[in-house]
Scaffold this motif. Structure first.
Motif, PDB file in Angstrom:
ATOM      1  N   HIS A 109      -6.430  -4.310   7.021  1.00 30.75           N
ATOM      2  CA  HIS A 109      -6.836  -2.933   6.744  1.00 30.75           C
ATOM      3  C   HIS A 109      -5.858  -2.313   5.745  1.00 30.75           C
ATOM      4  O   HIS A 109      -4.644  -2.481   5.868  1.00 30.75           O
ATOM      5  N   ILE A 110      -6.407  -1.618   4.757  1.00 33.77           N
ATOM      6  CA  ILE A 110      -5.599  -0.865   3.802  1.00 33.77           C
ATOM      7  C   ILE A 110      -6.100   0.570   3.791  1.00 33.77           C
ATOM      8  O   ILE A 110      -7.269   0.826   3.471  1.00 33.77           O
ATOM      9  N   ASN A 111      -5.223   1.481   4.176  1.00 35.05           N
ATOM     10  CA  ASN A 111      -5.571   2.910   4.253  1.00 35.05           C
ATOM     11  C   ASN A 111      -6.823   3.135   5.088  1.00 35.05           C
ATOM     12  O   ASN A 111      -7.698   3.944   4.743  1.00 35.05           O
ATOM     13  N   THR A 120     -10.615  -5.196  -3.485  1.00 33.25           N
ATOM     14  CA  THR A 120      -9.585  -6.057  -2.912  1.00 33.25           C
ATOM     15  C   THR A 120     -10.232  -7.085  -1.994  1.00 33.25           C
ATOM     16  O   THR A 120     -11.077  -6.739  -1.160  1.00 33.25           O
ATOM     17  N   THR A 172      -9.547  -0.525  -2.753  1.00 39.07           N
ATOM     18  CA  THR A 172      -9.789  -1.410  -1.610  1.00 39.07           C
ATOM     19  C   THR A 172     -11.143  -2.105  -1.711  1.00 39.07           C
ATOM     20  O   THR A 172     -11.305  -3.236  -1.231  1.00 39.07           O
ATOM     21  N   VAL A 190     -10.508  -4.872   4.464  1.00 38.44           N
ATOM     22  CA  VAL A 190     -10.543  -5.691   3.259  1.00 38.44           C
ATOM     23  C   VAL A 190     -11.526  -6.841   3.476  1.00 38.44           C
ATOM     24  O   VAL A 190     -11.449  -7.551   4.482  1.00 38.44           O
ATOM     25  N   ALA A 198       0.836  -1.211   0.000  1.00 39.43           N
ATOM     26  CA  ALA A 198       0.000   0.000   0.000  1.00 39.43           C
ATOM     27  C   ALA A 198       0.870   1.259   0.000  1.00 39.43           C
ATOM     28  O   ALA A 198       0.578   2.230  -0.712  1.00 39.43           O
ATOM     29  N   THR A 222      -9.325   1.151   5.588  1.00 40.86           N
ATOM     30  CA  THR A 222     -10.515   0.441   5.120  1.00 40.86           C
ATOM     31  C   THR A 222     -10.321  -1.060   5.292  1.00 40.86           C
ATOM     32  O   THR A 222      -9.262  -1.599   4.964  1.00 40.86           O
TER      33      THR A 222
END
Length: 284
Positions: A117-119, A98, A95, A123, A83, A121
């Protein structure tokens, strides 16, 4: 480079209103060079931990992590590193598209896996997802994949019947079958066919038998197609000494047969490489 910078793009915001914007990032959509340029651009996007792999195909990126002793540290760090790399290189991770899939065959599952979690948010975790046209399930069964292929192939049989009603020649019917139906049934067949159940194999073969009745011409069985493609792929790997799996094909001291791969489960035994070694030995 003028090819990549100051590129005008027309954007239509309504039925009649059209706006022209200038782009200096990315590559032209639909250009034959775009996949190659993207591969060059993302060449330095590599895993930072030896237990992880990053698989890239055009703009699809997949992170695979091997988790031992419930230690997910390397896997989670890999996701965050990816990321961060995308943010530093002006690439946007979607996301919402994803997905995370966990394959766990342990009898004692232990602790549940916390979501990724990505940024900021979460998954979504799924039991199966479609990767490059093939449905992969968390139990590595191929029911979803074969059901999807059979459904799509049966829909194409309607067009084959229509061509038959219009009295087209058998050669044209067979050509249509190979392009529009067999191509679907055999998509990535070396990956999944070996571990299909008997019922799933019969469902695939029923489509072939139906097509045979329509065309009036014998057609190759799905199993024969799988064997042929396994052999072709194995021989291709044998010729390429730089292929990462070239080392799996080792000749015995006699030089006439390849050493069989040790397998402890039927899932591994029926997968591509043990099957390929067996087919190569049978063909020699």
């Amino acid at each position: 480079m003028e090819f990549l910078t100051n590129r005008p793009q027309h954007v239509r915001s309504g039925h009649t209103c059209s706006t022209t914007i200038t782009l200096n990032t990315g590559v032209p959509q639909g250009c034959v060079l775009s996949p190659f340029l993207y591969s060059l651009y993302t060449h330095d996007c590599r895993p930072v931990h030896g237990s992880n792999s990053i698989i890239k195909f055009a703009d699809d990126t997949t992170v695979i992590g091997l988790i031992r002793d419930n230690d997910e540290t390397a896997y989670r760090e890999e996701v965050q590193h990816l990321a961060a790399w995308c943010a530093d290189n002006n690439l946007l991770l979607n996301t919402s598209k994803t997905k995370e899939l966990i394959v766990d065959f342990r009898k004692k599952k232990g602790n549940t896996h916390d979501p990724i979690h990505i940024n900021g948010t979460v998954v979504e975790r799924v039991s199966s997802f479609k990767f490059l046209g093939t449905h992969i399930s968390e139990d590595l069964s191929w029911t979803t994949n074969t059901s999807s292929l059979v459904k799509k192939a049966n829909q194409r049989l309607f067009f084959l019947r229509t061509l038959k009603k219009n009295q087209l020649s058998s050669a044209i019917l067979v050509n249509f079958y190979q392009c529009a139906i067999e191509n679907i049934l055999s998509s990535c067949i070396t990956v999944w066919y070996g571990n299909c159940s008997v019922a799933e194999r019969k469902a695939l073969q029923r489509v072939v038998k139906t097509a045979q009745r329509i065309t009036g011409t014998p057609l190759p069985a799905i199993e024969d197609i799988q064997r042929k493609r396994c052999l072709r792929r194995a021989r291709s790997i044998l010729k390429d000494s730089f292929h990462p799996d070239h080392r799996l094909f080792n000749l015995l001291p006699s030089g006439r047969r390849f050493r069989s791969l040790r397998t402890r489960t039927s899932r591994l035994r029926n997968s591509f490489f043990p099957t390929a070694v067996s087919l190569l030995n049978s063909a020699r």
